[in-house]
Write an enzyme that holds these catalytic residues in place. Structure first.
Site, PDB file in Angstrom:
ATOM      1  N   GLY A  18       0.778  -1.121   0.097  1.00 35.62           N
ATOM      2  CA  GLY A  18       0.008  -0.183  -0.028  1.00 35.62           C
ATOM      3  C   GLY A  18       0.945   1.190  -0.059  1.00 35.62           C
ATOM      4  N   GLU A  19       0.811   2.016   0.966  1.00 28.50           N
ATOM      5  CA  GLU A  19       1.425   3.142   1.107  1.00 28.50           C
ATOM      6  C   GLU A  19       2.220   3.300   2.579  1.00 28.50           C
ATOM      7  OE1 GLU A  19       1.968   4.794  -1.872  1.00 28.50           O
ATOM      8  OE2 GLU A  19       3.463   5.658  -0.672  1.00 28.50           O
ATOM      9  N   SER A  20       3.348   2.975   2.669  1.00 28.55           N
ATOM     10  CA  SER A  20       3.997   2.799   3.871  1.00 28.55           C
ATOM     11  C   SER A  20       3.855   4.155   4.824  1.00 28.55           C
ATOM     12  CB  SER A  20       5.568   2.285   3.887  1.00 28.55           C
ATOM     13  OG  SER A  20       6.225   3.571   2.916  1.00 28.55           O
ATOM     14  N   CYS A  29       6.265  -5.478   0.254  1.00 21.65           N
ATOM     15  CA  CYS A  29       6.272  -4.061  -0.254  1.00 21.65           C
ATOM     16  C   CYS A  29       6.228  -2.857   0.773  1.00 21.65           C
ATOM     17  CB  CYS A  29       5.364  -3.867  -1.372  1.00 21.65           C
ATOM     18  SG  CYS A  29       5.579  -2.522  -2.772  1.00 21.65           S
ATOM     19  N   ARG A  38      13.175   2.889  -0.217  1.00 17.89           N
ATOM     20  CA  ARG A  38      11.894   3.094  -0.771  1.00 17.89           C
ATOM     21  C   ARG A  38      11.948   3.623  -2.077  1.00 17.89           C
ATOM     22  NH1 ARG A  38       7.817   7.540   0.765  1.00 17.89           N
ATOM     23  NH2 ARG A  38       6.074   6.402   0.233  1.00 17.89           N
ATOM     24  N   ILE A  63       5.275  -3.112  -7.761  1.00 20.92           N
ATOM     25  CA  ILE A  63       4.555  -1.623  -7.922  1.00 20.92           C
ATOM     26  C   ILE A  63       5.248  -0.834  -7.221  1.00 20.92           C
ATOM     27  CG2 ILE A  63       2.362  -0.877  -7.784  1.00 20.92           C
ATOM     28  CD1 ILE A  63       1.144  -3.493  -7.877  1.00 20.92           C
ATOM     29  N   ARG A  64       5.716   0.318  -7.622  1.00 22.19           N
ATOM     30  CA  ARG A  64       6.646   1.236  -7.023  1.00 22.19           C
ATOM     31  C   ARG A  64       7.222   0.671  -5.838  1.00 22.19           C
ATOM     32  NH1 ARG A  64       4.017   5.074  -4.746  1.00 22.19           N
ATOM     33  NH2 ARG A  64       1.892   3.757  -4.677  1.00 22.19           N
ATOM     34  N   HIS A 100       4.448  -8.267  -5.076  1.00 18.17           N
ATOM     35  CA  HIS A 100       3.299  -8.713  -4.394  1.00 18.17           C
ATOM     36  C   HIS A 100       2.949  -9.879  -4.987  1.00 18.17           C
ATOM     37  CE1 HIS A 100       1.778  -4.555  -3.313  1.00 18.17           C
ATOM     38  NE2 HIS A 100       2.713  -4.351  -4.185  1.00 18.17           N
ATOM     39  N   GLU A 153       0.538 -11.782  -3.627  1.00 22.25           N
ATOM     40  CA  GLU A 153      -1.110 -11.851  -3.847  1.00 22.25           C
ATOM     41  C   GLU A 153      -1.500 -11.393  -5.030  1.00 22.25           C
ATOM     42  OE1 GLU A 153       0.832  -9.343  -2.376  1.00 22.25           O
ATOM     43  OE2 GLU A 153      -0.295  -7.670  -2.596  1.00 22.25           O
TER      44      GLU A 153
HETATM   45  N1  GLN Z   1       5.943   2.944  -2.791  1.00 24.36           N
HETATM   46  C1  GLN Z   1       5.017   2.298  -1.626  1.00 24.36           C
HETATM   47  C2  GLN Z   1       5.725   2.924  -0.529  1.00 24.36           C
HETATM   48  O1  GLN Z   1       6.798   3.595  -0.386  1.00 24.36           O
HETATM   49  C3  GLN Z   1       5.109   0.984  -1.714  1.00 24.36           C
HETATM   50  C4  GLN Z   1       4.184   0.440  -2.970  1.00 24.36           C
HETATM   51  C5  GLN Z   1       3.659  -0.916  -2.599  1.00 24.36           C
HETATM   52  O2  GLN Z   1       3.143  -1.264  -1.684  1.00 24.36           O
HETATM   53  N2  GLN Z   1       3.237  -1.574  -3.748  1.00 24.36           N
HETATM   54  O3  GLN Z   1       5.131   2.682   0.435  1.00 24.36           O
END
Ligand code: GLN
Length: 188
Positions: free
Chosen positions: A47-49, A79, A109, A135-136, A171, A173
């Site tokens: 998600g978004e850390s 992630c 990150r 993903i990112r 990921h 999942e």
């Molecule tokens: N770029 C996100 C972060 O720094 C991580 C992306 C992800 O969990 N797919 O939190």
């Protein structure tokens, strides 16, 4: 066996599908009272850390989750979950909310860039070739003693284990492959 899935933000539903396919019970942690239930393992999803770290503190989940992990409860960090578990984060640290600082890894990150960082490969995880969706994603810049490297892609560490803690920068999942979740449930 019951697995708690941290469901504050991000890709948690897909983990629940994987757990169902493997016959494991699960429930979601959304607030402090949820953590009083009994569970044997925890998944911190992608998600978004920055958001996950902020909510862990704001919802009073931080101390309890950290102490359970430090007492040996198996945890899978994907992630953003990898970043949340890392003792050190080297780049793109936007706020001062603490990571859980439990795993002896240094996470870079957004290590592949912020926008163009999504890609797919097949690579080895603990010796088995599996599909990996990034993903990112972060990657792991370095690991401490006692951390086992389970995957590298283009020379960068993307999966590792230290005792009860397992992390992947990709990921699992979001694919059909159950290898990583099966490996995790074997840790319980
Ligand atoms: N770029 C996100 C972060 O720094 C991580 C992306 C992800 O969990 N797919 O939190």
């Amino acid at each position: 066996m019951t697995v708690a899935v941290l469901a504050l933000q991000g890709a948690f539903f897909e983990h629940e599908k994987m757990l169902s396919r493997l016959g494991a019970e699960y429930f979601e942690i959304r607030q402090a009272s949820d953590i009083k239930s009994n569970f044997d393992a925890l998944i911190i999803p992608g998600g978004e850390s920055t958001t996950i770290r902020k909510l862990l503190s704001e919802l009073n989940l931080y101390d309890e989750i950290k102490s359970k992990i430090q007492s040996g409860m198996p945890v899978l960090g994907i992630c953003a979950g990898l970043i949340t578990l890392a003792k050190h984060i080297t780049s793109d640290v936007e706020n001062s909310d603490r990571s859980l600082e439990v795993m002896d890894i240094t996470a870079c990150r957004n290590g592949y860039g912020r926008q163009l960082g999504s890609f797919f490969v097949r690579e080895s995880f603990n010796g088995a070739e599996i599909p990996m969706t990034f993903i990112r994603a972060p990657f792991i810049e370095s690991v401490g003693e006692g951390v086992e490297v389970l995957s590298t892609v283009d020379g960068k560490i993307v999966a590792a284990r230290q005792d009860n803690m397992l992390v992947t920068a990709f990921h699992p999942e979001l694919t059909d492959d159950l290898t990583v979740h099966r490996y995790f449930l074997d840790m319980v």
